[in-house]
Scaffold this active site. Structure first.
Site, PDB file in Angstrom:
ATOM      1  N   LYS A 191       0.839  -1.203   0.000  1.00 49.15           N
ATOM      2  CA  LYS A 191       0.000   0.000   0.000  1.00 49.15           C
ATOM      3  C   LYS A 191       0.876   1.256   0.000  1.00 49.15           C
ATOM      4  O   LYS A 191       0.684   2.162  -0.789  1.00 49.15           O
ATOM      5  CB  LYS A 191      -0.924  -0.041   1.218  1.00 49.15           C
ATOM      6  CG  LYS A 191      -1.808   1.175   1.363  1.00 49.15           C
ATOM      7  CD  LYS A 191      -2.769   1.026   2.539  1.00 49.15           C
ATOM      8  CE  LYS A 191      -3.457   2.369   2.797  1.00 49.15           C
ATOM      9  NZ  LYS A 191      -4.378   2.334   3.927  1.00 49.15           N
ATOM     10  N   GLU A 196      10.568  -4.639   4.423  1.00 49.13           N
ATOM     11  CA  GLU A 196      10.640  -6.061   4.046  1.00 49.13           C
ATOM     12  C   GLU A 196      10.302  -6.237   2.567  1.00 49.13           C
ATOM     13  O   GLU A 196      10.997  -6.954   1.826  1.00 49.13           O
ATOM     14  CB  GLU A 196       9.653  -6.890   4.886  1.00 49.13           C
ATOM     15  CG  GLU A 196       9.994  -7.005   6.355  1.00 49.13           C
ATOM     16  CD  GLU A 196       9.417  -5.882   7.204  1.00 49.13           C
ATOM     17  OE1 GLU A 196       9.043  -4.816   6.645  1.00 49.13           O
ATOM     18  OE2 GLU A 196       9.347  -6.058   8.434  1.00 49.13           O
ATOM     19  N   GLY A 237      -4.816  -1.750   5.031  1.00 50.77           N
ATOM     20  CA  GLY A 237      -4.021  -2.865   4.529  1.00 50.77           C
ATOM     21  C   GLY A 237      -4.677  -4.217   4.807  1.00 50.77           C
ATOM     22  O   GLY A 237      -4.757  -5.082   3.943  1.00 50.77           O
ATOM     23  N   ARG A 238      -5.166  -4.396   6.033  1.00 50.06           N
ATOM     24  CA  ARG A 238      -5.744  -5.705   6.393  1.00 50.06           C
ATOM     25  C   ARG A 238      -7.156  -5.878   5.859  1.00 50.06           C
ATOM     26  O   ARG A 238      -7.787  -6.913   6.085  1.00 50.06           O
ATOM     27  CB  ARG A 238      -5.701  -5.894   7.912  1.00 50.06           C
ATOM     28  CG  ARG A 238      -6.321  -4.766   8.712  1.00 50.06           C
ATOM     29  CD  ARG A 238      -5.943  -4.860  10.185  1.00 50.06           C
ATOM     30  NE  ARG A 238      -6.399  -3.715  10.964  1.00 50.06           N
ATOM     31  CZ  ARG A 238      -5.722  -2.573  11.096  1.00 50.06           C
ATOM     32  NH1 ARG A 238      -4.566  -2.417  10.477  1.00 50.06           N
ATOM     33  NH2 ARG A 238      -6.198  -1.584  11.831  1.00 50.06           N
ATOM     34  N   GLU A 256      -4.656  -6.692  14.771  1.00 49.69           N
ATOM     35  CA  GLU A 256      -4.123  -5.379  14.391  1.00 49.69           C
ATOM     36  C   GLU A 256      -5.230  -4.329  14.478  1.00 49.69           C
ATOM     37  O   GLU A 256      -4.958  -3.143  14.684  1.00 49.69           O
ATOM     38  CB  GLU A 256      -3.514  -5.424  12.972  1.00 49.69           C
ATOM     39  CG  GLU A 256      -2.590  -4.246  12.688  1.00 49.69           C
ATOM     40  CD  GLU A 256      -1.779  -4.415  11.414  1.00 49.69           C
ATOM     41  OE1 GLU A 256      -0.571  -4.707  11.490  1.00 49.69           O
ATOM     42  OE2 GLU A 256      -2.351  -4.232  10.319  1.00 49.69           O
ATOM     43  N   HIS A 299      -5.667 -33.348  17.872  1.00 46.27           N
ATOM     44  CA  HIS A 299      -4.579 -34.222  18.353  1.00 46.27           C
ATOM     45  C   HIS A 299      -3.407 -33.413  18.892  1.00 46.27           C
ATOM     46  O   HIS A 299      -2.300 -33.934  19.022  1.00 46.27           O
ATOM     47  CB  HIS A 299      -4.136 -35.145  17.226  1.00 46.27           C
ATOM     48  CG  HIS A 299      -5.212 -36.117  16.855  1.00 46.27           C
ATOM     49  ND1 HIS A 299      -5.376 -37.328  17.490  1.00 46.27           N
ATOM     50  CD2 HIS A 299      -6.231 -36.011  15.968  1.00 46.27           C
ATOM     51  CE1 HIS A 299      -6.428 -37.947  16.973  1.00 46.27           C
ATOM     52  NE2 HIS A 299      -6.969 -37.166  16.052  1.00 46.27           N
ATOM     53  N   LYS A 359       9.553  -0.958  14.069  1.00 39.73           N
ATOM     54  CA  LYS A 359      10.134  -0.621  12.755  1.00 39.73           C
ATOM     55  C   LYS A 359      11.249   0.402  12.921  1.00 39.73           C
ATOM     56  O   LYS A 359      12.328   0.280  12.329  1.00 39.73           O
ATOM     57  CB  LYS A 359       9.064  -0.003  11.838  1.00 39.73           C
ATOM     58  CG  LYS A 359       7.992  -0.934  11.354  1.00 39.73           C
ATOM     59  CD  LYS A 359       7.124  -0.166  10.358  1.00 39.73           C
ATOM     60  CE  LYS A 359       5.818  -0.873  10.060  1.00 39.73           C
ATOM     61  NZ  LYS A 359       4.914  -0.078   9.242  1.00 39.73           N
TER      62      LYS A 359
HETATM   63  O1  F6P Z   1       3.252  -2.851   9.739  1.00 38.62           O
HETATM   64  C1  F6P Z   1       1.907  -3.115   9.623  1.00 38.62           C
HETATM   65  C2  F6P Z   1       1.412  -2.792   8.240  1.00 38.62           C
HETATM   66  O2  F6P Z   1       1.315  -1.432   8.089  1.00 38.62           O
HETATM   67  C3  F6P Z   1       0.076  -3.468   7.984  1.00 38.62           C
HETATM   68  O3  F6P Z   1      -0.990  -2.772   8.490  1.00 38.62           O
HETATM   69  C4  F6P Z   1       0.106  -3.601   6.516  1.00 38.62           C
HETATM   70  O4  F6P Z   1      -0.840  -4.510   6.054  1.00 38.62           O
HETATM   71  C5  F6P Z   1       1.534  -4.051   6.303  1.00 38.62           C
HETATM   72  O5  F6P Z   1       2.279  -3.302   7.245  1.00 38.62           O
HETATM   73  C6  F6P Z   1       2.085  -3.868   4.927  1.00 38.62           C
HETATM   74  O6  F6P Z   1       2.031  -2.531   4.527  1.00 38.62           O
HETATM   75  P1  F6P Z   1       2.208  -2.116   3.017  1.00 38.62           P
HETATM   76  O7  F6P Z   1       1.091  -2.723   2.236  1.00 38.62           O
HETATM   77  O8  F6P Z   1       2.182  -0.622   3.002  1.00 38.62           O
HETATM   78  O9  F6P Z   1       3.537  -2.648   2.538  1.00 38.62           O
END
Ligand code: F6P
Length: 550
Positions: free
Chosen positions: A211, A217, A273-274, A359, A390, A514
């Site tokens: 987003k 990452e 995002g979620r 979240e 199990h 972060k």
């Molecule tokens: O660190 C949490 C977050 O902001 C989530 O809410 C989001 O889904 C994820 O990181 C990834 O964010 P992006 O889509 O901006 O890479």
């Protein structure tokens, strides 16, 4: 009194009434509730679209449900719901509208943000995604060397990974089996290594999903993917245009990374995002299952959106599920909530819900900026049911903790299974029904004795029961049913956030880690001093460097 002038939740008459009612009901057994009401097994149910929802095995009476609905009315859950659907900026800490419901609205709907109807833009992107997905699926979209795409690798994390990854697993039986679709999220290089080690770069398309397009990452993994691609294809930078597309709200950053804006599928800051996998973030899924199936899924979401928006409180499934969670979390000290699907295809479902729920509602500060005095979001956990039986079900049955659980199952096995494998379905579902029965009604000491169990083992073999569960049953796990299920949980989370008076749509709690990671990295690589680093972390960093021979 809250800072926003509202009576604090735990001081409202509705909360007090629920506390008193909880005390009145103490010791009431599910066996008694069922004995007193012969119609409970069918009466405490709802049908929403394809979902049959049985909530009879909850420690509630009509009075409990009435009092919970009064709490919802007092906290104006439906008022906030209507404001969300209207496109108001209910995400106050980020000053944003919350309109994932617009992502699945029909073409002719009108939903405005700041006076502008967003539905045409939603469908324009869906149409572009569909055209692109068709090109990839048909082989018309070719890579840099002219070969068709056979591998799709989605690079994203959190909401830019969990949704499409979960839905891809869920809908595997609907996917084009000639395509290899993988998901890379972890910044651990092992994730990318395993995802691409057996792939041919000439046939691989990377979808960079972010987003913000700033998530370290994802940008790190995308940079590595580009290097892998260029190395495999002789280093020609032009290859990037045929092998990389981006899903983002941030065109500037996408261009800066070197992806042509022509190859970008956009979404908007009013999509959290979620809550985003039915936006452009679902492109990998759409390529896998095809645009028609994707649209069926969106229709499933929309069906439950409409249910949540219009059903009266007594028959409103997300409201009910949200309130049941509040009943256990706030009035019975339950700390967690298990989601236990009896479908192998739903193996990532609970992992997806963890982000959606934790979240969203893992907050101790209310919308008014004050710390809340009541419990908020639960720990959400679970894996497919029979495997759990199990492993950890022992604790649910006979442990010391109250763990409300949702059981999700299907009448039909997935169509493509062989007849022999389909025959296993009844055994799977026999377990499904048996578990909620055992959890609810248990086994009394007398029942255990009647089986001839020696007295010293009677206590061990007794099941107290009264473990509450919701059963969600549908005929078949289809794209539409998946959409219905996800929307049900999205709105359940909404209801709980509304009652608890928290902003379910921000996530400030992920920021500190972060920032610190950025500060610590130079200490690991160069041995740099990190100002203010605590003694424990300083020693751990030193140990790490020693172990790495630095
Ligand atoms: O660190 C949490 C977050 O902001 C989530 O809410 C989001 O889904 C994820 O990181 C990834 O964010 P992006 O889509 O901006 O890479």
């Amino acid at each position: 009194m809250n800072a926003d002038g509202r009576t604090r939740l735990d001081q409202t008459p509705e909360w007090t009434a629920l506390t008193a009612h909880r005390d009145d009901l103490a010791g009431t057994r599910l066996r008694e509730l069922f004995a007193a009401d012969q119609g409970r097994g069918t009466g405490y149910t709802l049908q929403v679209g394809d979902l049959y929802i049985d909530y009879s095995k909850h420690l509630v009476t009509d009075e409990t449900l009435r009092l919970l609905r009064e709490l919802a009315a007092a906290t104006d859950v439906f008022g906030l719901r209507d404001a969300m659907f209207r496109g108001e900026r209910i995400n106050t800490t980020e000053d944003r509208a919350v309109l994932h419901t617009a992502l699945r609205a029909p073409r002719d709907a009108v939903i405005e943000v700041d006076g502008e109807n967003v539905v045409p833009a939603v469908h324009a992107v869906l149409d572009r995604m569909a055209a692109f997905a068709d090109q990839v699926r048909s082989g018309a979209w070719t890579g840099h060397t002219g070969r068709r795409v056979r591998n799709v690798v989605n690079i994203g994390i959190g909401g830019s990974d969990l949704g499409p990854a979960m839905a891809y697993e869920t809908l595997r039986a609907f996917t084009d089996r000639d395509l290899t679709v993988r998901f890379v999220s972890n910044v651990d290089g092992a994730d990318m290594h395993e995802a691409v080690r057996d792939l041919d770069p000439a046939e691989t398309l990377f979808i960079v999903a972010s987003k913000t397009f700033t998530t370290i990452e994802t940008i790190t993994n995308a940079t590595s993917a580009r290097a892998w691609l260029l190395q495999g294809l002789g280093g020609d930078e032009k290859a990037v245009a045929r092998h990389f597309v981006a899903l983002s709200t941030n065109q500037e950053k996408v261009s800066g990374f070197g992806i042509d804006p022509e190859n970008m599928f956009e979404f908007w800051d009013w999509v959290g995002g979620r809550y985003s996998y039915d936006s452009a973030i679902g492109l990998s899924l759409m390529i896998a299952i095809g645009p028609d199936r994707f649209r069926e899924m969106l229709d499933g979401f929309h069906l439950v959106d409409e249910h949540f928006r219009t059903a009266p409180a007594e028959a409103n499934a997300p409201l009910l599920m949200g309130l049941l969670g509040i009943w256990y979390g706030n009035f019975h000290d339950a700390q967690s909530h298990a989601v236990l699907p009896y479908s192998h295809y739903l193996s990532r479902f609970t992992a997806y819900l963890q982000q959606l729920d934790m979240e969203s509602n893992g907050k101790y500060v209310g919308r008014d900026g004050q710390e809340v005095d009541w419990q908020t979001g639960p720990v959400v956990w679970g894996t497919p049911g029979t495997n759990g039986q199990h492993a950890y079900y022992q604790l649910i049955h006979q442990g010391t903790k109250l763990i409300p659980a949702d059981f999700i199952g299907f009448a039909e096995p997935v169509a493509e299974l062989s007849d022999g494998l389909k025959a296993q379905h009844d055994l799977l579902m026999a377990n499904f029904f048996a578990q909620t029965q055992a959890l609810a009604f248990g086994k009394t000491p007398d029942e255990v004795r009647a089986e001839g169990v020696p007295e010293e083992l009677v206590a061990h073999k007794t099941f107290k029961g009264d473990h509450p569960t919701t059963t969600i049953l549908a005929r078949e796990l289809t794209p539409s049913v998946l959409g219905q299920l996800i929307a049900l949980y999205e709105h359940k989370v909404f209801v709980q956030g509304a009652v608890w008076n928290i902003d379910s749509f921000d996530q400030w709690g992920v920021e500190l880690g972060k920032v610190l990671a950025k500060r610590v990295e130079p200490a690991l690589t160069e041995g740099a001093q990190v100002p203010g680093l605590d003694a424990s972390s300083t020693a751990l960093v030193a140990k790490y460097r020693e172990l790495r021979g630095r």
